[in-house]
Enzyme design. Structure first.
Site, PDB file in Angstrom:
ATOM      1  N   GLY A 105       0.843  -1.198   0.000  1.00 10.99           N
ATOM      2  CA  GLY A 105       0.000   0.000   0.000  1.00 10.99           C
ATOM      3  C   GLY A 105       0.879   1.249   0.000  1.00 10.99           C
ATOM      4  O   GLY A 105       0.615   2.217  -0.722  1.00 10.99           O
ATOM      5  N   ASP A 128       4.936  -9.393   7.005  1.00  9.06           N
ATOM      6  CA  ASP A 128       4.144 -10.357   6.229  1.00  9.06           C
ATOM      7  C   ASP A 128       4.918 -11.073   5.114  1.00  9.06           C
ATOM      8  O   ASP A 128       4.476 -12.115   4.639  1.00  9.06           O
ATOM      9  CB  ASP A 128       2.933  -9.655   5.593  1.00  9.06           C
ATOM     10  CG  ASP A 128       1.985  -9.078   6.638  1.00  9.06           C
ATOM     11  OD1 ASP A 128       1.958  -9.605   7.762  1.00  9.06           O
ATOM     12  OD2 ASP A 128       1.284  -8.100   6.330  1.00  9.06           O
ATOM     13  N   ARG A 155       4.273 -26.204  22.618  1.00 12.39           N
ATOM     14  CA  ARG A 155       4.444 -27.646  22.458  1.00 12.39           C
ATOM     15  C   ARG A 155       4.649 -28.330  23.821  1.00 12.39           C
ATOM     16  O   ARG A 155       4.128 -29.412  24.072  1.00 12.39           O
ATOM     17  CB  ARG A 155       5.621 -27.958  21.544  1.00 12.39           C
ATOM     18  CG  ARG A 155       5.771 -29.469  21.329  1.00 12.39           C
ATOM     19  CD  ARG A 155       7.009 -29.882  20.580  1.00 12.39           C
ATOM     20  NE  ARG A 155       6.986 -29.431  19.198  1.00 12.39           N
ATOM     21  CZ  ARG A 155       7.665 -28.385  18.738  1.00 12.39           C
ATOM     22  NH1 ARG A 155       8.416 -27.666  19.569  1.00 12.39           N
ATOM     23  NH2 ARG A 155       7.611 -28.052  17.481  1.00 12.39           N
TER      24      ARG A 155
HETATM   25  O1  F6P Z   1       0.770  -5.908   7.679  1.00 10.94           O
HETATM   26  C1  F6P Z   1       1.171  -6.225   8.963  1.00 10.94           C
HETATM   27  C2  F6P Z   1       0.027  -6.726   9.782  1.00 10.94           C
HETATM   28  O2  F6P Z   1       0.521  -7.021  11.081  1.00 10.94           O
HETATM   29  C3  F6P Z   1      -0.725  -7.929   9.212  1.00 10.94           C
HETATM   30  O3  F6P Z   1      -0.035  -9.130   9.438  1.00 10.94           O
HETATM   31  C4  F6P Z   1      -2.028  -7.825   9.956  1.00 10.94           C
HETATM   32  O4  F6P Z   1      -3.065  -8.442   9.218  1.00 10.94           O
HETATM   33  C5  F6P Z   1      -2.238  -6.348  10.063  1.00 10.94           C
HETATM   34  O5  F6P Z   1      -0.970  -5.746   9.919  1.00 10.94           O
HETATM   35  C6  F6P Z   1      -2.856  -5.893  11.365  1.00 10.94           C
HETATM   36  O6  F6P Z   1      -3.089  -4.537  11.271  1.00 10.94           O
HETATM   37  P1  F6P Z   1      -3.425  -3.584  12.518  1.00 10.94           P
HETATM   38  O7  F6P Z   1      -2.176  -3.424  13.320  1.00 10.94           O
HETATM   39  O8  F6P Z   1      -3.844  -2.326  11.864  1.00 10.94           O
HETATM   40  O9  F6P Z   1      -4.480  -4.273  13.297  1.00 10.94           O
END
Ligand code: F6P
Length: 320
Positions: A105, A128, A155
């Site tokens: 983005g 990610d 575990r």
């Molecule tokens: O892009 C990083 C990330 O941590 C993703 O893994 C997750 O889906 C998202 O951001 C969570 O976003 P926020 O911190 O806005 O809840």
């Protein structure tokens, strides 16, 4: 050629962003450039939250997770009028180039700003690992380590109680954190967006492992946004001999001191970003491809097909 360059972090923070800020700042100062830090990503840029960065401004930040510049998500940055404000803010400081550390983005915003006359270079900063122009993103290795440490602990308790731990990990719509942690931990099941999800298949495998293979415990790694971890754990309890328990690791995965691998990656990428700016380039993003730091067109990075994880997934399945 002397430049004034800006730097911002955008989107979800990632461990190693600070190491990248340090590298960009120091590399740029060494090349005779002036450096400005933009607070809170594109949002702060539009609002004019811009501060000068000196060598000492980035001392002692390498070891810290998060981002000293702060980050934000600004969906409105898609609007040209909003981006125009950002360009005006940069022009008022005489800033002609911008380093954007973030995910895809943030790259889209950087590409648009380049089209509006500000040379932007993207650095992939996200846990990610979902950016196409690079094999690895800054923060992925640290998040993976955090996940693996958590699963190693789960575990212990899981095997003591004949349980199946369902562990939900982040990744947005990318299964890399799930797949790499499943391989690292010798999990029994991994569920990723790329490979799809069949609940009955998962329950069948767990029944087989418990009844035929006499396993005392199992680990299921679930990438977020596919199914509800707690619901799956309950189904496991009712449909297999294991007692299911869900753990959603959440934002813990985004914090912590970056691993040396992330620090080195961030440093190399930060230095390369400044080199590209010094060469008058814009609309590019830095990546590591086959262990080499490269500059790739952002447009190409955003439109290329996603890396396939089929072989890795098949290897995981062979070894369960
Ligand atoms: O892009 C990083 C990330 O941590 C993703 O893994 C997750 O889906 C998202 O951001 C969570 O976003 P926020 O911190 O806005 O809840």
């Amino acid at each position: 050629m002397s430049h004034k360059i800006g730097i911002l972090t955008s989107g979800g923070d990632a461990p190693g962003m600070n190491a990248a800020i340090r590298a960009v700042t120091r590399s740029a100062l060494k090349r005779g450039m002036e450096v400005y830090g933009i607070i809170d990503g594109y949002k702060g840029l539009v609002e004019g939250k811009i501060i000068p960065l000196e060598r000492g401004s980035v001392s002692d930040i390498m070891v810290r997770g998060g981002t000293i510049l702060g980050s934000a998500r600004l969906p409105e940055f898609k609007l040209e009028a909003v981006r125009q404000k950002a360009v005006e803010q940069l022009r008022s400081y005489g800033i002609d180039s911008l380093v954007v550390i973030g995910g895809d983005g943030s790259y889209r915003g950087a590409l648009e700003l380049t089209h509006m006359g500000i040379n932007c270079i993207g650095i992939p900063g996200t846990i990610d690992n979902d950016i196409v122009g690079t094999d690895y993103t800054i923060g992925f290795d640290t998040a993976l380590n955090t996940i693996v440490q958590a699963i190693d602990k789960l575990r212990d308790t899981s095997s003591s109680h004949h349980r199946c731990s369902v562990v939900e990990v982040m990744g947005n719509h990318c299964g890399d954190l799930a797949l790499y942690s499943a391989i690292s931990c010798g999990a029994e099941v991994v569920i990723t967006p790329e490979m799809g999800y069949d609940e009955e298949e998962v329950l069948e495998r767990l029944r087989y492992l418990e009844q035929i293979k006499k396993k005392r415990h199992s680990i299921v790694i679930l990438a977020e946004k596919i199914t509800d971890a707690d619901m799956l754990a309950k189904k496991i309890t009712s449909a297999t001999g294991f007692s299911g328990r869900a753990t959603v690791l959440g934002h813990i995965q985004r914090g912590g001191s970056p691993t040396p691998q992330d620090r080195v990656l961030a440093t190399k990428m930060g230095d390369k970003a400044v080199e590209l700016i010094d060469n008058g380039e814009g609309g590019k993003c830095v990546g590591i491809i086959n262990n080499e730091i490269v500059g790739v067109d952002i447009e190409q990075a955003l439109t290329s097909p996603k890396k396939s994880r089929k072989q890795l997934y098949e290897m995981f399945e062979r070894l369960v």
